[in-house]
Write a protein that holds these residues in place. Structure first.
Motif, mmCIF file in Angstrom:
data_model
loop_
_atom_site.group_PDB
_atom_site.id
_atom_site.type_symbol
_atom_site.label_atom_id
_atom_site.label_comp_id
_atom_site.label_asym_id
_atom_site.label_seq_id
_atom_site.Cartn_x
_atom_site.Cartn_y
_atom_site.Cartn_z
ATOM 1 N N PRO A 292 0.824 -1.208 0.000
ATOM 2 C CA PRO A 292 0.000 0.000 0.000
ATOM 3 C C PRO A 292 0.857 1.256 0.000
ATOM 4 C CG PRO A 292 -0.082 -1.083 2.152
ATOM 5 C CD PRO A 292 0.649 -2.012 1.219
ATOM 6 N N LEU A 293 0.377 2.307 -0.680
ATOM 7 C CA LEU A 293 1.091 3.587 -0.681
ATOM 8 C C LEU A 293 0.845 4.276 0.665
ATOM 9 C CD1 LEU A 293 -0.022 4.795 -4.222
ATOM 10 C CD2 LEU A 293 2.159 3.789 -3.585
ATOM 11 N N PRO A 294 1.814 5.088 1.108
ATOM 12 C CA PRO A 294 1.587 5.833 2.353
ATOM 13 C C PRO A 294 0.406 6.777 2.164
ATOM 14 C CG PRO A 294 3.551 6.640 1.208
ATOM 15 C CD PRO A 294 3.093 5.415 0.465
ATOM 16 N N SER A 295 -0.569 6.718 3.064
ATOM 17 C CA SER A 295 -1.778 7.517 2.883
ATOM 18 C C SER A 295 -1.971 8.518 4.009
ATOM 19 C CB SER A 295 -3.007 6.604 2.814
ATOM 20 O OG SER A 295 -4.200 7.379 2.814
ATOM 21 N N GLY A 296 -2.355 9.739 3.630
ATOM 22 C CA GLY A 296 -2.739 10.748 4.610
ATOM 23 C C GLY A 296 -4.244 10.936 4.630
ATOM 24 N N ALA A 297 -4.986 10.006 3.998
ATOM 25 C CA ALA A 297 -6.433 10.180 3.850
ATOM 26 C C ALA A 297 -7.189 9.087 4.599
ATOM 27 C CB ALA A 297 -6.790 10.184 2.367
ATOM 28 N N ASN A 298 -8.476 8.943 4.337
ATOM 29 C CA ASN A 298 -9.260 7.874 4.967
ATOM 30 C C ASN A 298 -9.465 6.714 3.993
ATOM 31 O OD1 ASN A 298 -11.015 9.140 3.222
ATOM 32 N ND2 ASN A 298 -12.796 8.915 4.553
ATOM 33 N N PHE A 299 -8.423 6.467 3.188
ATOM 34 C CA PHE A 299 -8.442 5.320 2.287
ATOM 35 C C PHE A 299 -7.023 4.844 2.089
ATOM 36 C CE2 PHE A 299 -8.451 9.215 -0.277
ATOM 37 C CZ PHE A 299 -7.279 9.062 -0.992
ATOM 38 N N VAL A 300 -6.925 3.625 1.547
ATOM 39 C CA VAL A 300 -5.612 3.043 1.274
ATOM 40 C C VAL A 300 -5.610 2.592 -0.174
ATOM 41 C CG1 VAL A 300 -4.051 1.137 1.820
ATOM 42 C CG2 VAL A 300 -5.283 2.293 3.664
ATOM 43 N N CYS A 301 -4.538 2.906 -0.888
ATOM 44 C CA CYS A 301 -4.400 2.528 -2.293
ATOM 45 C C CYS A 301 -3.217 1.574 -2.413
ATOM 46 C CB CYS A 301 -4.159 3.778 -3.140
ATOM 47 S SG CYS A 301 -4.085 3.475 -4.912
ATOM 48 N N ALA A 302 -3.439 0.448 -3.068
ATOM 49 C CA ALA A 302 -2.359 -0.524 -3.227
ATOM 50 C C ALA A 302 -2.359 -1.076 -4.639
ATOM 51 C CB ALA A 302 -2.530 -1.665 -2.223
ATOM 52 N N ALA A 303 -1.164 -1.331 -5.160
ATOM 53 C CA ALA A 303 -1.050 -1.971 -6.465
ATOM 54 C C ALA A 303 -1.590 -3.397 -6.349
ATOM 55 C CB ALA A 303 0.411 -1.991 -6.921
ATOM 56 N N VAL A 304 -2.552 -3.720 -7.204
ATOM 57 C CA VAL A 304 -3.119 -5.071 -7.260
ATOM 58 C C VAL A 304 -3.325 -5.392 -8.740
ATOM 59 C CG1 VAL A 304 -5.108 -6.532 -6.691
ATOM 60 C CG2 VAL A 304 -4.343 -4.802 -5.046
ATOM 61 N N PRO A 305 -2.568 -6.397 -9.259
ATOM 62 C CA PRO A 305 -2.732 -6.732 -10.673
ATOM 63 C C PRO A 305 -4.179 -7.134 -10.966
ATOM 64 C CG PRO A 305 -0.918 -7.979 -9.668
ATOM 65 C CD PRO A 305 -1.624 -7.265 -8.565
ATOM 66 N N GLU A 306 -4.595 -6.983 -12.202
ATOM 67 C CA GLU A 306 -5.965 -7.364 -12.605
ATOM 68 C C GLU A 306 -7.002 -6.728 -11.685
ATOM 69 O OE1 GLU A 306 -6.397 -9.205 -15.272
ATOM 70 O OE2 GLU A 306 -4.304 -9.791 -15.546
ATOM 71 N N CYS A 307 -6.796 -5.411 -11.388
ATOM 72 C CA CYS A 307 -7.631 -4.766 -10.369
ATOM 73 C C CYS A 307 -9.122 -4.789 -10.708
ATOM 74 C CB CYS A 307 -7.161 -3.344 -10.117
ATOM 75 S SG CYS A 307 -7.313 -2.243 -11.553
ATOM 76 N N VAL A 308 -9.448 -4.698 -11.985
ATOM 77 C CA VAL A 308 -10.877 -4.688 -12.345
ATOM 78 C C VAL A 308 -11.495 -6.053 -12.056
ATOM 79 C CG1 VAL A 308 -12.529 -4.445 -14.239
ATOM 80 C CG2 VAL A 308 -10.624 -2.830 -14.030
ATOM 81 N N ALA A 309 -10.794 -7.109 -12.438
ATOM 82 C CA ALA A 309 -11.307 -8.467 -12.192
ATOM 83 C C ALA A 309 -11.365 -8.766 -10.695
ATOM 84 C CB ALA A 309 -10.433 -9.495 -12.912
ATOM 85 N N VAL A 310 -10.338 -8.342 -9.957
ATOM 86 C CA VAL A 310 -10.342 -8.564 -8.503
ATOM 87 C C VAL A 310 -11.505 -7.784 -7.877
ATOM 88 C CG1 VAL A 310 -9.065 -8.218 -6.337
ATOM 89 C CG2 VAL A 310 -7.861 -9.046 -8.368
ATOM 90 N N GLY A 311 -11.699 -6.551 -8.351
ATOM 91 C CA GLY A 311 -12.813 -5.744 -7.850
ATOM 92 C C GLY A 311 -14.154 -6.407 -8.126
ATOM 93 N N GLN A 312 -14.295 -6.966 -9.333
ATOM 94 C CA GLN A 312 -15.552 -7.645 -9.675
ATOM 95 C C GLN A 312 -15.757 -8.881 -8.812
ATOM 96 O OE1 GLN A 312 -15.051 -8.073 -13.884
ATOM 97 N NE2 GLN A 312 -16.127 -6.148 -14.342
ATOM 98 N N ALA A 313 -14.690 -9.611 -8.569
ATOM 99 C CA ALA A 313 -14.795 -10.817 -7.738
ATOM 100 C C ALA A 313 -15.156 -10.447 -6.293
ATOM 101 C CB ALA A 313 -13.487 -11.611 -7.783
ATOM 102 N N MET A 314 -14.661 -9.271 -5.832
ATOM 103 C CA MET A 314 -15.045 -8.802 -4.485
ATOM 104 C C MET A 314 -16.513 -8.393 -4.483
ATOM 105 S SD MET A 314 -11.717 -6.590 -3.296
ATOM 106 C CE MET A 314 -12.350 -6.271 -1.627
ATOM 107 N N ARG A 315 -16.920 -7.698 -5.539
ATOM 108 C CA ARG A 315 -18.316 -7.264 -5.648
ATOM 109 C C ARG A 315 -19.265 -8.462 -5.636
ATOM 110 N NH1 ARG A 315 -21.572 -2.929 -7.071
ATOM 111 N NH2 ARG A 315 -20.127 -1.207 -7.134
ATOM 112 N N ALA A 316 -18.847 -9.549 -6.298
ATOM 113 C CA ALA A 316 -19.670 -10.769 -6.298
ATOM 114 C C ALA A 316 -19.841 -11.296 -4.877
ATOM 115 C CB ALA A 316 -19.019 -11.833 -7.187
#
Ligand SMILES: *Cc1c(COP(=O)(O)O)cnc(C)c1O
Length: 372
Positions: A292-316
């Motif tokens: 994850p990138l260092p965050s100063g906000a109320n979210f965390v961003c991290a490199a995740v390959p195939e992010c759209v597919a992983v996101g869809q699988a989480m949504r499922a």
């Protein structure tokens, strides 16, 4: 038909040419059980704000609101330690950003911003007939100052902490930009409460710096649409002209005033909680082999390959996070909003299952690491 399809097929001969390529905003936010895509406050509405909302008199609804939200400007001024004439409000900070672009950009003028940044910025530029240039950030996720200035923008937009990376731009960099840039510097501080740092002091040093903030994130009032900006009086007056009168509803102004005057302890408590859980979430992602990138906000961003597919699988699995494909120097990434820990545990369970399904090699690494 999605809004995009409508926009594509229903082109009218009478439409403005600059609107031809303006998309309707569609962040693919279909309802889902656990929505961690928009960084709103998952702890709810602050208590005084909620009470005011419940007790509002019908006359508040039947009469017109105040012209320029003088009561809210007064309350914000006392909190921020500036004078009310250094403030302008709007229907969300989106409205303030849009109004500011209209106030300072003549058609064809350039807006420049770092990539990646807030997705609405190029849209607002287009909506106002302005040219937009995105400048990829550097490999260490800082602004490419020279490249940004080289575009010679009329309006330079900087988001800090940046959405979607969470990275904070140091005050010294902002001051350097304000010194060298000859146009308007818009600093979007939608997440400043979570960073514990602010550039508001720069508006005293520079008459072309506008700091834009919102009550949609730390204050939990996204649905009421309340944003504001701080700048020197001559600067905010121009934004106010472009914004126009009656923009904030009476209801929104009442609730916002109550929140600023009486809910600050609640806000601070939940900001502290979000910051601590943000670090816990980042640690959980690191334990799974992600960075994850260092965050100063109320979210965390991290490199995740195939992010759209992983996101869809989480949504499922009932959990939504926001995918950001092909970010410069990062590649595919997911952005996770921070909320109460039980929600984040649920999110991590969905993430683990999605990674096992979409990225079996990564899941194997995670399991090996976990059993080692
Ligand atoms: C959420 C967000 C905003 C805005 O929100 P409003 O609800 O319109 O106040 C502005 N800028 C950034 C970077 C954001 O993430």
């Amino acid at each position: 038909m999605s809004p995009h399809d409508v926009a594509r097929t229903a082109r009218l001969a009478v439409a403005r040419a600059v609107y031809a390529d303006v998309p309707l905003y569609d962040p693919k936010r279909a309802p889902v059980e656990l929505d961690l895509t928009d960084n709103t406050n998952l702890w709810g509405v602050p208590p005084t704000a909620e009470r005011v909302l419940r007790e509002v008199a019908p006359s508040v609804i039947t009469r017109y609101p105040s012209l320029y939200a003088a009561d809210l400007k007064q309350a914000l001024a006392e909190w921020l330690g500036v004078s009310p004439d250094m403030l302008v409000t709007g229907a969300g900070s989106d409205d303030v950003l849009d109004s500011a672009m209209r106030a300072f950009g003549d058609p064809g003028d350039r807006v420049a911003a770092s990539i990646p940044t807030f997705a609405m910025v190029p849209i607002f530029a287009q909506m106002n007939g302005l040219a937009y240039t995105g400048v990829p950030e550097t490999a260490d996720h800082t602004l490419d100052v020279e490249a940004l200035l080289a575009t010679q923008p009329k309006i330079l937009y900087v988001c800090t902490p940046n959405n979607p990376t969470g990275c904070v731009t140091p005050l010294a960099t902002l001051r350097a930009l304000a010194t060298r840039h000859t146009g308007v510097l818009m600093i979007d501080e939608a997440y400043a409460e979570f960073a514990g740092v602010s550039a508001v002091q720069l508006v005293r040093e520079f008459d072309r710096v506008l700091v834009v903030r919102t009550m949609s994130k730390a204050f939990g009032l996204a649905g009421l649409r309340i944003g504001y900006a701080i700048g020197q009086p001559a600067l905010v007056t121009e934004v106010e002209k472009s914004r126009g009168p009656y923009k904030l509803t009476s209801l929104a102004e009442r609730v916002a005033v109550a929140a600023v005057r009486d809910d600050m302890a609640w806000v601070q408590e939940h900001v502290a909680l979000a910051v601590s859980l943000r670090e816990q979430l980042a640690e959980a992602l690191r334990a799974r082999g992600f960075a994850p990138l260092p965050s100063g906000a109320n979210f965390v961003c991290a490199a995740v390959p195939e992010c759209v597919a992983v996101g869809q699988a989480m949504r499922a699995r009932g959990v939504a996070v926001r995918p950001f494909p092909a970010l410069p120097h990062i590649g595919d990434a997911l952005r996770f909003s921070v909320g109460p820990w039980p929600l984040l545990e649920r999110c991590l369970a969905a993430f683990d299952a999605a990674v096992a399904e979409v990225l079996p090699d990564r899941a194997a690494v995670v399991n090996a690491g976990a059993s080692a």
